[in-house]
Scaffold this active site. Structure first.
Site, PDB file in Angstrom:
ATOM      1  N   GLU A 246       2.369  -4.486  13.791  1.00 44.48           N
ATOM      2  CA  GLU A 246       1.216  -4.468  14.703  1.00 44.48           C
ATOM      3  C   GLU A 246       0.731  -5.881  14.987  1.00 44.48           C
ATOM      4  O   GLU A 246       0.338  -6.188  16.103  1.00 44.48           O
ATOM      5  CB  GLU A 246       0.107  -3.608  14.092  1.00 44.48           C
ATOM      6  CG  GLU A 246      -1.036  -3.295  15.035  1.00 44.48           C
ATOM      7  CD  GLU A 246      -2.109  -2.467  14.355  1.00 44.48           C
ATOM      8  OE1 GLU A 246      -3.172  -2.317  14.962  1.00 44.48           O
ATOM      9  OE2 GLU A 246      -1.889  -2.022  13.218  1.00 44.48           O
TER      10      GLU A 246
ATOM     11  N   ARG B  11       0.822  -1.215   0.000  1.00 40.48           N
ATOM     12  CA  ARG B  11       0.000   0.000   0.000  1.00 40.48           C
ATOM     13  C   ARG B  11       0.851   1.259   0.000  1.00 40.48           C
ATOM     14  O   ARG B  11       0.434   2.284  -0.547  1.00 40.48           O
ATOM     15  CB  ARG B  11      -0.944   0.017   1.206  1.00 40.48           C
ATOM     16  CG  ARG B  11      -2.300  -0.589   0.961  1.00 40.48           C
ATOM     17  CD  ARG B  11      -3.233  -0.307   2.128  1.00 40.48           C
ATOM     18  NE  ARG B  11      -2.612  -0.669   3.394  1.00 40.48           N
ATOM     19  CZ  ARG B  11      -2.576  -1.908   3.879  1.00 40.48           C
ATOM     20  NH1 ARG B  11      -3.184  -2.888   3.233  1.00 40.48           N
ATOM     21  NH2 ARG B  11      -1.978  -2.164   5.013  1.00 40.48           N
TER      22      ARG B  11
END
Lengths: 177, 177
Positions: free
Chosen positions: A98, A61
């Site tokens: 994360e 992304r």
């Protein structure tokens, strides 16, 4: 930026339990698909930057924002990629993210000493990905002059982690959460 | 394009046996990293296009060219991605590529009937990836007005395969091989 903070945030959608249970993913697809917000975001990222030689985008992304930023700045684009994707000799570094851990690579000849480099990504979360990208740039003497992201998930502490790992690194986020 | 064909080709490097034995991979990293050639390529892809509503980029290298093309055209950007990457409900289609097979997905709400869509990718090889992207756009009524690529590997017959699957689709390649 010609659009308001609220107009941008309206095009970012919370997706619960993606990619894993308990994580709320911020989907920027509606923002990218809307010409006005896509252009406004790229322009705002450009405005935060001084002159640079290269812009780094982080797979996948990150490419979507970093490439038009490089184009607008008249800088070269360098992809930081997952293992096995770059065809030439690479440097690599591992990092925590994360949800899990990962390895990133960059071509060995991507940077020359003194290159001024801007790192652009979609999200600043724990800062692990960004710090890995900075290490890869610095491996061959590139100088990271800043990190610019669209979203900052402040509750994950990425800004503090980056300040510890790379003191003085300017970090810009368009939309803090 | 302000740069010559030869100046662009000089920044594309043949990498033998990547990603698998017997394949000669054309590495565009040096072209992307050079500001003049990166800007020239994006501008040339833009010049081939009429007005469009959305530009589709195909994960992951396709994003690097499609995103700045969308930015310059003032169009929205829509990613076509590998399975598991898009957080919302998706359409998907499978396709054969030069070495193996794969599945591509797009968000179900990415296109509206009548949307004019340009598909941009780095390479046209067998045409399987491009045809899959066209199918995904057309699933919800989007109209693909063209496919633009940087490199065309003519010996793999992608242009003919696309002409058969999608008669009349305009296909533009900056650098035929």
């Amino acid at each position: 930026m010609t659009l308001s903070d609220g107009e941008l945030r309206a095009r970012i959608v919370d997706v619960p339990d993606f990619p894993t249970a308990g994580v709320v993913f911020k989907d920027i697809s509606p923002l990218l698909a809307d010409p006005a917000t896509f252009v406004a975001v790229v322009d705002a990222l450009v405005e935060q930057s001084g002159p640079v030689d290269k812009v780094v985008g982080i797979e996948a992304r990150g490419f979507i924002l970093a490439a038009p930023v490089a184009y607008h700045l008249g800088a070269g684009f360098v992809p930081v990629r997952k293992p096995g994707k770059l065809p030439g000799p690479t440097h690599e570094t591992s990092y925590e993210l994360e949800y899990g851990s990962n390895v990133l690579q960059v071509h060995r000849d991507a940077f020359a000493p003194g290159d001024r480099v801007l790192v652009v990504d979609d999200v600043l979360a724990t800062g692990g990905t960004a710090a890995a990208a900075v290490r890869l740039v610095e491996h061959d003497g590139g100088e990271v002059v800043g990190l610019s992201v669209l979203l900052e998930l402040g509750f994950l502490g990425g800004r503090a982690a980056l300040a510890k790992a790379h003191p003085g690194l300017p970090v810009h986020a368009l939309l803090p959460y």
